[in-house]
Scaffold this motif. Sequence first.
Motif, PDB file in Angstrom:
ATOM      1  N   LEU A   1       0.803  -1.219   0.000  1.00  0.00           N
ATOM      2  CA  LEU A   1       0.000   0.000   0.000  1.00  0.00           C
ATOM      3  C   LEU A   1       0.840   1.276   0.000  1.00  0.00           C
ATOM      4  CD1 LEU A   1      -2.845   1.098   0.037  1.00  0.00           C
ATOM      5  CD2 LEU A   1      -2.853   0.891   2.522  1.00  0.00           C
ATOM      6  N   TYR A   2       1.547   1.528   1.081  1.00  0.00           N
ATOM      7  CA  TYR A   2       2.335   2.762   1.144  1.00  0.00           C
ATOM      8  C   TYR A   2       3.380   2.650   2.240  1.00  0.00           C
ATOM      9  CZ  TYR A   2       0.115   4.178   5.520  1.00  0.00           C
ATOM     10  OH  TYR A   2      -0.311   4.229   6.833  1.00  0.00           O
TER      11      TYR A   2
ATOM     12  N   ARG B   1      -9.198   7.961  -2.089  1.00  0.00           N
ATOM     13  CA  ARG B   1     -10.242   7.163  -2.746  1.00  0.00           C
ATOM     14  C   ARG B   1     -10.088   7.259  -4.256  1.00  0.00           C
ATOM     15  NH1 ARG B   1     -15.001   4.949  -1.261  1.00  0.00           N
ATOM     16  NH2 ARG B   1     -14.662   5.722   0.869  1.00  0.00           N
ATOM     17  N   ALA B   2     -10.286   6.136  -4.945  1.00  0.00           N
ATOM     18  CA  ALA B   2     -10.180   6.118  -6.398  1.00  0.00           C
ATOM     19  C   ALA B   2     -11.381   6.827  -7.010  1.00  0.00           C
ATOM     20  CB  ALA B   2     -10.110   4.686  -6.899  1.00  0.00           C
ATOM     21  N   SER B   3     -11.126   7.766  -7.909  1.00  0.00           N
ATOM     22  CA  SER B   3     -12.226   8.424  -8.614  1.00  0.00           C
ATOM     23  C   SER B   3     -12.914   7.441  -9.559  1.00  0.00           C
ATOM     24  CB  SER B   3     -11.702   9.630  -9.397  1.00  0.00           C
ATOM     25  OG  SER B   3     -10.667   9.232 -10.291  1.00  0.00           O
ATOM     26  N   THR B   4     -12.129   6.544 -10.126  1.00  0.00           N
ATOM     27  CA  THR B   4     -12.639   5.449 -10.959  1.00  0.00           C
ATOM     28  C   THR B   4     -11.986   4.166 -10.459  1.00  0.00           C
ATOM     29  OG1 THR B   4     -12.806   6.899 -12.885  1.00  0.00           O
ATOM     30  CG2 THR B   4     -12.849   4.525 -13.285  1.00  0.00           C
TER      31      THR B   4
ATOM     32  N   GLU C   1     -13.798  -1.189  -0.816  1.00  0.00           N
ATOM     33  CA  GLU C   1     -13.974   0.254  -0.620  1.00  0.00           C
ATOM     34  C   GLU C   1     -13.371   1.089  -1.737  1.00  0.00           C
ATOM     35  OE1 GLU C   1     -15.756   1.576   1.790  1.00  0.00           O
ATOM     36  OE2 GLU C   1     -16.186  -0.395   2.666  1.00  0.00           O
ATOM     37  N   ASN C   2     -12.397   0.521  -2.460  1.00  0.00           N
ATOM     38  CA  ASN C   2     -11.630   1.299  -3.450  1.00  0.00           C
ATOM     39  C   ASN C   2     -11.077   2.573  -2.810  1.00  0.00           C
ATOM     40  OD1 ASN C   2     -11.732  -0.175  -6.020  1.00  0.00           O
ATOM     41  ND2 ASN C   2     -13.938   0.081  -5.789  1.00  0.00           N
TER      42      ASN C   2
ATOM     43  N   GLN D   1      -0.894   3.215  -5.748  1.00  0.00           N
ATOM     44  CA  GLN D   1      -0.700   3.710  -7.119  1.00  0.00           C
ATOM     45  C   GLN D   1      -1.948   3.461  -7.955  1.00  0.00           C
ATOM     46  OE1 GLN D   1       2.814   1.965  -8.859  1.00  0.00           O
ATOM     47  NE2 GLN D   1       4.087   2.476  -7.095  1.00  0.00           N
ATOM     48  N   ALA D   2      -2.551   2.290  -7.788  1.00  0.00           N
ATOM     49  CA  ALA D   2      -3.745   1.958  -8.568  1.00  0.00           C
ATOM     50  C   ALA D   2      -4.914   2.856  -8.197  1.00  0.00           C
ATOM     51  CB  ALA D   2      -4.119   0.491  -8.355  1.00  0.00           C
ATOM     52  N   LEU D   3      -5.074   3.149  -6.915  1.00  0.00           N
ATOM     53  CA  LEU D   3      -6.165   4.025  -6.489  1.00  0.00           C
ATOM     54  C   LEU D   3      -5.963   5.445  -7.005  1.00  0.00           C
ATOM     55  CD1 LEU D   3      -6.657   2.849  -2.784  1.00  0.00           C
ATOM     56  CD2 LEU D   3      -8.037   2.244  -4.776  1.00  0.00           C
ATOM     57  N   GLU D   4      -4.725   5.890  -7.031  1.00  0.00           N
ATOM     58  CA  GLU D   4      -4.446   7.262  -7.448  1.00  0.00           C
ATOM     59  C   GLU D   4      -4.416   7.425  -8.965  1.00  0.00           C
ATOM     60  OE1 GLU D   4      -1.932   9.489  -4.019  1.00  0.00           O
ATOM     61  OE2 GLU D   4      -0.755   8.142  -5.283  1.00  0.00           O
TER      62      GLU D   4
END
Length: 276
Positions: free
Chosen positions: A76-77, A158-161, A146-147, A115-118
């Motif tokens: 994650l981070y 939070r992922a916009s998409t 939750e994305n 990275q995927a969420l952003e």
Amino acid sequence: MESPEELASGLDRAGYLPDGGIATAAFLAVAMGRPLFLEGEPGTGKTSLALALAKTLGVPLIRLQCHEGIDATQALYDWDYPRQLMHLRVLETRGEVDEASLYTRRFLLARPLLQALENAPCVLLVDEIDRADDEFEAFLLEVLSENAVSIPEFGEIRASTPPLTVLTSNRTREVHDALKRRCLYHWLEHPSLEREVAILRRTLPGLDERLAVQVAEAVQKMRGLDLLKPPGVAESLDWARALQALGRTEPDVATLGAVLKYREDADRVIGSTIVG
């Protein structure tokens, strides 16, 4: 993509030859916004499908390679502690110590899940989830549900998409039902003889058709021998490349090292007379 057939055509152009079942499962994952869980023997094209999906959809691929002992920090981070320390020393020299400034986005090291969420839309490949442990599975399930993630010192991201998530498993252990229920599921078989020949000729344009058929037929027979590691498509391609490099017109024993990775398997194949 409006249909499984249209997606199949896109995957074909990306260099991946899907069958109807694969194309339908991938299309539904895209259309429904659901993770796609791909399970099957090593070498059946699970990872390659994720790569081709990213290329077909025109989005980046972000890969999380799972392994024994992987934890949330690796996935994650993490905080860039050396840079934080340098920043703190600069603040101290100015008499402006502000701990809150240590936890801003510029000091946050994004691992694959963050990275995927952003960076969504993207394809997030969670490769070999069966190698991770139960705790990591539970953590991953929460993120996929939750994305979004909450970072105590920073806040929520939070992922916009939502990313298109593809999880793969070689079934070295059973993955928990809770994670599977969150996903669409597809079991990948080794390709049929005709499809394997097509894959060989598509990937290796200069490969003679007769040699492609001989390689595919031999590999198909090897998979029925109960080997320690049955060859996948990647090994078929390696074998064909080796034969090409040597100018061979048919498979031979001298090149078995390109397709078999255990001495016991090589002995079994030689004893079976599959390869002369």
